[in-house]
Motif scaffolding. Structure first.
Motif, PDB file in Angstrom:
ATOM      1  N   ARG A   1       2.381  -4.325  -6.501  1.00  8.31           N
ATOM      2  CA  ARG A   1       1.848  -5.459  -5.755  1.00  8.31           C
ATOM      3  C   ARG A   1       2.490  -6.829  -6.316  1.00  8.31           C
ATOM      4  O   ARG A   1       2.734  -7.867  -5.774  1.00  8.31           O
TER       5      ARG A   1
ATOM      6  N   GLY B   1      -1.897  -4.031  -9.955  1.00 11.80           N
ATOM      7  CA  GLY B   1      -0.968  -2.980  -9.331  1.00 11.80           C
ATOM      8  C   GLY B   1       0.306  -3.658  -9.918  1.00 11.80           C
ATOM      9  O   GLY B   1       0.809  -4.993  -9.658  1.00 11.80           O
TER      10      GLY B   1
ATOM     11  N   TRP C   1      -5.085  -7.887  -8.221  1.00 13.90           N
ATOM     12  CA  TRP C   1      -5.682  -7.562  -9.559  1.00 13.90           C
ATOM     13  C   TRP C   1      -7.272  -7.478  -9.430  1.00 13.90           C
ATOM     14  O   TRP C   1      -7.828  -8.262  -8.656  1.00 13.90           O
TER      15      TRP C   1
ATOM     16  N   GLN D   1       0.175   1.291 -12.181  1.00 14.67           N
ATOM     17  CA  GLN D   1      -0.927   0.073 -12.566  1.00 14.67           C
ATOM     18  C   GLN D   1      -0.642  -0.089 -13.949  1.00 14.67           C
ATOM     19  O   GLN D   1      -0.174   0.328 -14.674  1.00 14.67           O
TER      20      GLN D   1
ATOM     21  N   ARG E   1       0.743  -1.139  -0.144  1.00 16.82           N
ATOM     22  CA  ARG E   1       0.016   0.160  -0.039  1.00 16.82           C
ATOM     23  C   ARG E   1       0.727   1.188   0.034  1.00 16.82           C
ATOM     24  O   ARG E   1       1.383   1.545   0.898  1.00 16.82           O
ATOM     25  N   GLN E   2       1.072   1.789  -1.225  1.00 17.48           N
ATOM     26  CA  GLN E   2       1.647   2.928  -1.464  1.00 17.48           C
ATOM     27  C   GLN E   2       1.023   4.219  -1.725  1.00 17.48           C
ATOM     28  O   GLN E   2       0.022   4.145  -2.249  1.00 17.48           O
TER      29      GLN E   2
ATOM     30  N   PHE F   1       2.323   4.611  -6.912  1.00 18.61           N
ATOM     31  CA  PHE F   1       2.602   3.170  -7.483  1.00 18.61           C
ATOM     32  C   PHE F   1       2.143   3.176  -8.851  1.00 18.61           C
ATOM     33  O   PHE F   1       1.694   4.254  -9.354  1.00 18.61           O
TER      34      PHE F   1
HETATM   35  P1  ATP Z   1      -7.341  -1.634  -2.213  1.00 20.92           P
HETATM   36  O1  ATP Z   1      -8.773  -2.284  -1.615  1.00 20.92           O
HETATM   37  O2  ATP Z   1      -6.037  -2.777  -1.486  1.00 20.92           O
HETATM   38  O3  ATP Z   1      -7.061  -0.171  -1.502  1.00 20.92           O
HETATM   39  P2  ATP Z   1      -8.482  -0.947  -4.586  1.00 20.92           P
HETATM   40  O4  ATP Z   1      -9.772  -1.746  -4.631  1.00 20.92           O
HETATM   41  O5  ATP Z   1      -8.539   0.461  -4.068  1.00 20.92           O
HETATM   42  O6  ATP Z   1      -7.324  -1.708  -3.580  1.00 20.92           O
HETATM   43  P3  ATP Z   1      -8.166  -0.552  -7.350  1.00 20.92           P
HETATM   44  O7  ATP Z   1      -8.658   0.841  -7.344  1.00 20.92           O
HETATM   45  O8  ATP Z   1      -8.986  -1.619  -7.845  1.00 20.92           O
HETATM   46  O9  ATP Z   1      -7.678  -0.783  -5.930  1.00 20.92           O
HETATM   47  O10 ATP Z   1      -6.852  -0.580  -8.004  1.00 20.92           O
HETATM   48  C1  ATP Z   1      -6.510  -1.395  -8.854  1.00 20.92           C
HETATM   49  C2  ATP Z   1      -4.978  -2.304  -8.468  1.00 20.92           C
HETATM   50  O11 ATP Z   1      -4.086  -1.188  -8.066  1.00 20.92           O
HETATM   51  C3  ATP Z   1      -5.187  -3.180  -6.895  1.00 20.92           C
HETATM   52  O12 ATP Z   1      -5.526  -4.227  -7.632  1.00 20.92           O
HETATM   53  C4  ATP Z   1      -3.851  -3.094  -6.840  1.00 20.92           C
HETATM   54  O13 ATP Z   1      -3.013  -3.912  -7.305  1.00 20.92           O
HETATM   55  C5  ATP Z   1      -3.311  -1.480  -7.052  1.00 20.92           C
HETATM   56  N1  ATP Z   1      -3.376  -0.684  -6.124  1.00 20.92           N
HETATM   57  C6  ATP Z   1      -4.314  -0.038  -5.371  1.00 20.92           C
HETATM   58  N2  ATP Z   1      -4.071   0.812  -4.554  1.00 20.92           N
HETATM   59  C7  ATP Z   1      -2.563   0.509  -4.190  1.00 20.92           C
HETATM   60  C8  ATP Z   1      -1.595   1.129  -3.430  1.00 20.92           C
HETATM   61  N3  ATP Z   1      -2.067   2.073  -2.482  1.00 20.92           N
HETATM   62  N4  ATP Z   1      -0.562   0.689  -3.520  1.00 20.92           N
HETATM   63  C9  ATP Z   1      -0.106  -0.027  -4.335  1.00 20.92           C
HETATM   64  N5  ATP Z   1      -0.884  -0.813  -5.295  1.00 20.92           N
HETATM   65  C10 ATP Z   1      -2.160  -0.353  -5.169  1.00 20.92           C
END
Ligand code: ATP
Length: 446
Positions: free
Chosen positions: A319, A316, A274, A202, A196-197, A200
């Motif tokens: 991730r 991500g 994902w 995508q 959780r950054q 990041f």
């Molecule tokens: P989470 O529930 O973990 O916050 P999210 O459902 O908000 O994730 P999405 O908005 O669907 O995530 O974003 C798509 C992808 O981006 C996620 O599956 C994840 O792999 C990546 N991602 C989202 N937030 C982060 C973050 N803060 N740091 C790193 N990767 C992230």
């Protein structure tokens, strides 16, 4: 902490020690939730992105690639609903006033444990909402500057270019647009290393289809399976990866269906890697309304105008890097000695092969090893040369960064132009002609 949970700690330390990933701006005390990729990390991340780009975009006839800008006007985020809905519920600790995500039991537990050490019991405020978008301003003076946002997801950059791609490439439905790029979120509790950054990367595909329930279901199933197969192709074992349907209350209000691919982490159980989301016509319809530009698709044969539906695959990159590192981290014993190695798929390994002269102080061996190394590097750029310490130590160093092959130039090489090539996981060696080295390695890293 159990040994199992501490794998994350071992990965963080290996990543820093061996040049994969560093804390962002570390010499200034570090910036929470921000990481910098070093020489080996950037190669690993590049290989994962390349694998995505090839499979989801380049190898397909029905998908186009693109790269949208990070800065987008506030109006885009009003249309997408992020200004209003991209929020986390926060609670405030009444002892130290730190704010923590109300929907993350681990974060609450960690915080309470911190105060419990001083024998204090935390009481929490009622939850309040906090917007995750990272904003800035563009313009020459404070007064006239326009507010813009660093994109909170890369998705919207594709939707706002839907008409540009239609008008320039003339695709027929169904078709997709994919991209890879940075996203920014003001995460309140960045945690668990790359998981959780605040900044990041995508990798995403928006796949546009006819607005039809049956077609929607069929395409959704197809992309679910396609995403899962792609993920497994990164080298995960089937027990550590699963597909999970969102509960109705987890879904965005416009989503017709939503599933996650999850990885079984050693530090916090199943975690999202994902998402596959059936977004219906939400994005195109909203951007049509908010921009005033017609984002419908006209069927050439029937003349019918429709707003396509979107099936989204969204992952991500960081991730994926973290989960690949966790999955590949292995401790074993080889030749009676303990070792640590990264069991990376050869196509993901930052360095594909390392070339060694058997002895550093024999000029004939060193010259031959250098010449083999330079020849190989022309064909496979990710090749390294190492003549430090003894052969055993060089093997261990390469094992620890996941290099799948080590080539040793010895006295026999000078006689018959063959070298030994050692395979990382088994430690087995075979002798092959120097002229066959590049072909041998190429075949294994595909
Ligand atoms: P989470 O529930 O973990 O916050 P999210 O459902 O908000 O994730 P999405 O908005 O669907 O995530 O974003 C798509 C992808 O981006 C996620 O599956 C994840 O792999 C990546 N991602 C989202 N937030 C982060 C973050 N803060 N740091 C790193 N990767 C992230």
């Amino acid at each position: 902490m159990t040994e199992h949970e501490d794998i994350l700690g071992k990965i963080v330390s290996l990543a820093k020690r061996r040049g994969f990933i560093f804390q962002g701006s570390e010499i200034y005390g570090g910036l929470a939730g921000v990481y910098d990729y070093g020489p080996l990390g950037v190669e690993l991340r590049h290989n994962i992105k390349q694998h995505f780009w090839d499979t989801f975009i380049a190898m397909r006839d029905d998908v186009y690639g693109m790269s949208a800008a990070i800065l987008m006007p506030a109006r885009v985020w009003e249309a997408s609903g992020h200004t209003e809905l991209f929020t986390d519920p926060l609670v405030e600790c009444k002892i130290c006033h730190e704010r923590v995500r109300a929907d993350q039991p681990e974060a609450i537990h960690d915080h309470e444990s911190r105060h419990a050490k001083d024998k204090k019991q935390v009481s929490w405020s009622d939850p309040s909402v906090f917007n995750l978008l990272v904003g800035t301003k563009l313009g020459s003076s404070e007064k006239t500057a326009t507010p813009v946002y660093l994109r909170g997801e890369i998705t919207q950059g594709v939707h706002v270019n839907f008409k540009n791609v239609l008008d320039s490439m003339h695709p027929k439905l169904p078709f997709g647009i994919g991209q890879i790029g940075k996203a920014f979120r003001n995460e309140i509790t960045p945690r668990d290393f790359l998981f959780r950054q605040r900044e990041f990367e995508q990798m995403e595909l928006q796949y546009y289809i006819r607005p039809d329930e049956e077609e929607g279901k069929r395409q959704f199933e197809y992309w679910k399976q396609f995403s899962l197969d792609w993920f497994l192709g990164l080298g995960f074992s089937k027990e550590n990866i699963r597909l999970r349907a969102h509960e109705p209350d987890e879904r965005a209000h416009y989503a017709k269906d939503a599933w996650d691919i999850e990885y079984k982490t050693p530090f916090a159980g199943w975690k999202e890697a994902w998402g596959i989301h059936h977004r219906g016509d939400w994005d195109l319809r909203r951007h049509s309304e908010f921009s005033g530009v017609d984002l419908s698709y006209t069927d050439n044969e029937t003349g019918e105008k429709i707003i396509p539906w979107d099936i989204e695959c969204s992952g991500g990159v960081d991730r994926a890097v973290l989960f690949v590192l966790l999955e590949s981290y292995t401790e074993d014993e080889l030749g009676g000695e303990k070792r640590v190695y990264l069991k990376l798929k050869p196509k993901l390994a930052p360095i594909k092969a390392a070339v060694f002269p058997l002895l550093k102080n024999k000029p004939g061996l060193v010259a031959k090893a250098e010449s083999v190394y330079h020849d190989l590097k022309k064909q496979i750029p990710q090749v390294a040369f190492d003549d430090n310490g003894n052969i055993g130590k060089r093997y261990r160093r390469q094992d620890e960064i996941g290099t799948p092959f080590c080539v040793t130039i010895d006295f026999e090489t000078l006689e018959n132009d063959t070298a030994t090539i050692r395979e990382r996981d088994s430690g087995k060696q075979e002798r092959i002609a120097v002229s066959e080295l590049a072909g041998f390695i190429q075949k294994k890293i595909m």
